[in-house]
Design a protein around this motif. Structure first.
Motif, PDB file in Angstrom:
ATOM      1  N   ASN A  50      39.201  37.480  37.275  1.00 11.15           N
ATOM      2  CA  ASN A  50      40.214  37.024  36.352  1.00 11.15           C
ATOM      3  C   ASN A  50      41.395  38.026  35.559  1.00 11.15           C
ATOM      4  O   ASN A  50      40.665  39.399  35.943  1.00 11.15           O
ATOM      5  N   SER A  51      42.567  38.239  35.887  1.00  7.73           N
ATOM      6  CA  SER A  51      42.839  39.091  35.690  1.00  7.73           C
ATOM      7  C   SER A  51      44.841  38.944  35.401  1.00  7.73           C
ATOM      8  O   SER A  51      45.637  37.937  35.165  1.00  7.73           O
ATOM      9  N   LEU A  52      45.015  39.477  34.054  1.00  8.48           N
ATOM     10  CA  LEU A  52      46.239  39.403  33.346  1.00  8.48           C
ATOM     11  C   LEU A  52      46.973  40.091  33.464  1.00  8.48           C
ATOM     12  O   LEU A  52      47.982  40.830  34.039  1.00  8.48           O
ATOM     13  N   ARG A  53      46.877  41.510  32.940  1.00  8.60           N
ATOM     14  CA  ARG A  53      47.667  42.998  32.751  1.00  8.60           C
ATOM     15  C   ARG A  53      47.491  43.693  34.324  1.00  8.60           C
ATOM     16  O   ARG A  53      48.419  44.466  34.300  1.00  8.60           O
ATOM     17  N   THR A  54      46.263  43.157  34.342  1.00 13.07           N
ATOM     18  CA  THR A  54      45.927  43.976  36.074  1.00 13.07           C
ATOM     19  C   THR A  54      47.012  43.381  36.947  1.00 13.07           C
ATOM     20  O   THR A  54      47.830  44.106  37.710  1.00 13.07           O
ATOM     21  N   ARG A  55      46.826  42.423  37.196  1.00 12.59           N
ATOM     22  CA  ARG A  55      47.452  41.838  37.947  1.00 12.59           C
ATOM     23  C   ARG A  55      49.028  41.835  38.247  1.00 12.59           C
ATOM     24  O   ARG A  55      49.829  41.763  38.868  1.00 12.59           O
ATOM     25  N   VAL A 102      41.572  46.263  45.334  1.00 15.56           N
ATOM     26  CA  VAL A 102      40.557  44.849  44.552  1.00 15.56           C
ATOM     27  C   VAL A 102      39.891  45.418  43.310  1.00 15.56           C
ATOM     28  O   VAL A 102      39.916  46.272  42.987  1.00 15.56           O
ATOM     29  N   ARG A 103      39.951  43.978  42.831  1.00 15.53           N
ATOM     30  CA  ARG A 103      39.347  43.455  41.361  1.00 15.53           C
ATOM     31  C   ARG A 103      37.653  43.185  41.930  1.00 15.53           C
ATOM     32  O   ARG A 103      38.141  41.783  42.421  1.00 15.53           O
ATOM     33  N   THR A 104      36.800  43.714  41.481  1.00 15.57           N
ATOM     34  CA  THR A 104      35.958  42.633  41.900  1.00 15.57           C
ATOM     35  C   THR A 104      34.728  43.256  40.540  1.00 15.57           C
ATOM     36  O   THR A 104      33.953  44.623  40.730  1.00 15.57           O
ATOM     37  N   ALA A 139      33.800  50.561  37.241  1.00 16.97           N
ATOM     38  CA  ALA A 139      35.265  51.182  36.498  1.00 16.97           C
ATOM     39  C   ALA A 139      36.373  51.402  36.637  1.00 16.97           C
ATOM     40  O   ALA A 139      36.414  50.047  37.320  1.00 16.97           O
ATOM     41  N   HIS A 140      36.821  51.164  36.004  1.00 18.17           N
ATOM     42  CA  HIS A 140      38.285  50.613  35.651  1.00 18.17           C
ATOM     43  C   HIS A 140      39.016  51.794  35.432  1.00 18.17           C
ATOM     44  O   HIS A 140      40.000  52.495  34.178  1.00 18.17           O
ATOM     45  N   PRO A 141      39.438  52.552  36.521  1.00 23.95           N
ATOM     46  CA  PRO A 141      40.005  53.914  36.422  1.00 23.95           C
ATOM     47  C   PRO A 141      41.735  53.726  35.508  1.00 23.95           C
ATOM     48  O   PRO A 141      41.883  54.393  35.514  1.00 23.95           O
ATOM     49  N   CYS A 146      40.730  47.643  25.027  1.00 24.08           N
ATOM     50  CA  CYS A 146      41.565  47.382  26.583  1.00 24.08           C
ATOM     51  C   CYS A 146      42.376  45.940  26.615  1.00 24.08           C
ATOM     52  O   CYS A 146      43.278  45.432  28.097  1.00 24.08           O
ATOM     53  N   LEU A 147      42.320  45.248  26.153  1.00 23.43           N
ATOM     54  CA  LEU A 147      42.656  43.669  25.829  1.00 23.43           C
ATOM     55  C   LEU A 147      42.332  43.136  27.376  1.00 23.43           C
ATOM     56  O   LEU A 147      42.122  43.630  28.287  1.00 23.43           O
ATOM     57  N   PRO A 148      41.646  41.269  27.788  1.00 25.48           N
ATOM     58  CA  PRO A 148      42.012  41.020  26.403  1.00 25.48           C
ATOM     59  C   PRO A 148      40.938  40.883  25.179  1.00 25.48           C
ATOM     60  O   PRO A 148      39.471  41.799  26.007  1.00 25.48           O
TER      61      PRO A 148
END
Ligand code: CP
Length: 321
Positions: free
Chosen positions: A46-51, A109-111, A146-148, A277-279
């Motif tokens: 799931n994602s809000l901001r990244t999406r 990619v988000r994994t 990582a979340h660069p 970073c939220l949420p």
């Protein structure tokens, strides 16, 4: 830039921060770069901001965007080679990746980490298959460790709001009811070390971050002591990284609510800005009063995700012109 996972992938960080400033002043300056090119954003989680921010960034650069939610509408994907696929997974990544790659020029990619197998998570097993088998530039939209894109947005936000040349930045663990990955604190520590800040990390014993990310940053187990004189407080929960005790990897070791960031701790800081970073779970990670205070940066920090993603996609497009 062919891959984006670590701070070093971006090249000179000062140049990247200057580019971020330029893009923030004119976010369509490089609109021509993505013409007739497509970014594919693959979400396993799931994602809000990244999406939202990554799609906006891609469009700033003139890219077409395809978003694929793997677990909502696509075939369930097997990620392990050698598995007899007689269960609920209909397709293997080894076919899916080259097929996805045939419809795009850049892949995000988000994994998330599975939090059961440290070695699998810390070798970025899924992201690396995209890098190896797609033949396209691949960037992490938060992967196992990582979340660069978040960390670059955090650094941009600190640069914009710092009131001293080299601010004291405290990364603090905070409690959470669910086991969460280490990707955000890992990248935050890594990028703060790459930037020009005085980083202090505080957490209960057992939550030591991987040395690959935290390096020789100062660790202070007394949260109040760590907060003294801080200019920025960055709160985040993470599960046990398994550094000192591998069998505890991915577990919750502490639920101590005295680590929740409240006005009590903020009172000993240098009128610090609050970041997350939220949420975020209010009154678990941070009190209502702190997150709503005029010193809270959680909204501008999230908004800067568009800027960090535009910087990264621009550098990837530069490499494939
Ligand atoms: N901070 C962040 O990555 O938010 P999302 O999980 O909503 O994308």
């Amino acid at each position: 830039m062919q891959t984006f996972l670590y701070a070093k992938d971006l090249g000179n960080l000062s140049d990247a921060l200057a580019l971020a400033k330029e893009i923030k002043a004119n976010r369509y300056a490089y609109e021509h770069l993505g013409k007739r090119k497509t970014a594919l954003l693959v979400f396993f989680n799931n994602s809000l901001r990244t999406r939202l921010s990554t799609q906006k960034a891609a469009r700033n650069l003139g890219l077409d965007v395809i978003v694929l939610d793997v677990n909502q509408g696509a075939w369930k994907l097997e990620t392990e080679r050698g598995v007899i696929m007689d269960g609920d997974k209909s397709e293997h990544l080894l076919e899916a990746i080259p097929v996805m790659a045939s419809f795009c020029d850049i892949i995000g990619v988000r994994t998330f980490a599975g939090l059961t197998n440290r070695q699998e998570d810390y070798t970025e097993h899924v992201l690396n298959q995209f890098i190896r088998y797609s033949g396209k530039p691949v960037f992490s939209m938060e992967s196992a460790t990582a979340h660069p894109l978040q960390a670059l947005a955090d650094l941009i936000t600190i640069e914009e709001h710092k009131e001293t040349k080299r601010p004291k930045v405290v990364l603090t663990w905070a409690p959470h009811p669910k086991a969460l990955p280490q990707a955000v604190p890992n990248s935050f520590a890594e990028w703060m070390r790459a930037g020009d800040v005085d980083l202090v990390v505080t957490h209960p014993e057992g939550y030591e971050l991987d040395p690959l990310f935290v390096g020789d940053a100062r660790v202070e187990y007394d949260q109040m002591k760590a907060f003294e004189g801080a200019d920025f407080i960055y709160a985040k929960n993470w599960s046990c990284p398994g550094v000192t005790c591998p069998e505890n990897y991915g577990k919750i070791l502490c639920q101590d609510r005295s680590w929740t960031v409240t006005e009590r701790q903020m009172a000993v800081t240098n009128d610090a800005h609050f970041m997350h970073c939220l949420p975020v779970r209010r009154n678990v990670i941070v009190s209502d009063n702190v997150i709503e205070s005029p010193r809270s940066l959680v909204i501008p920090e999230a908004a800067n995700r568009e800027i960090s993603a535009t910087v990264v996609l621009k550098k990837m497009l530069d490499a494939i012109q």
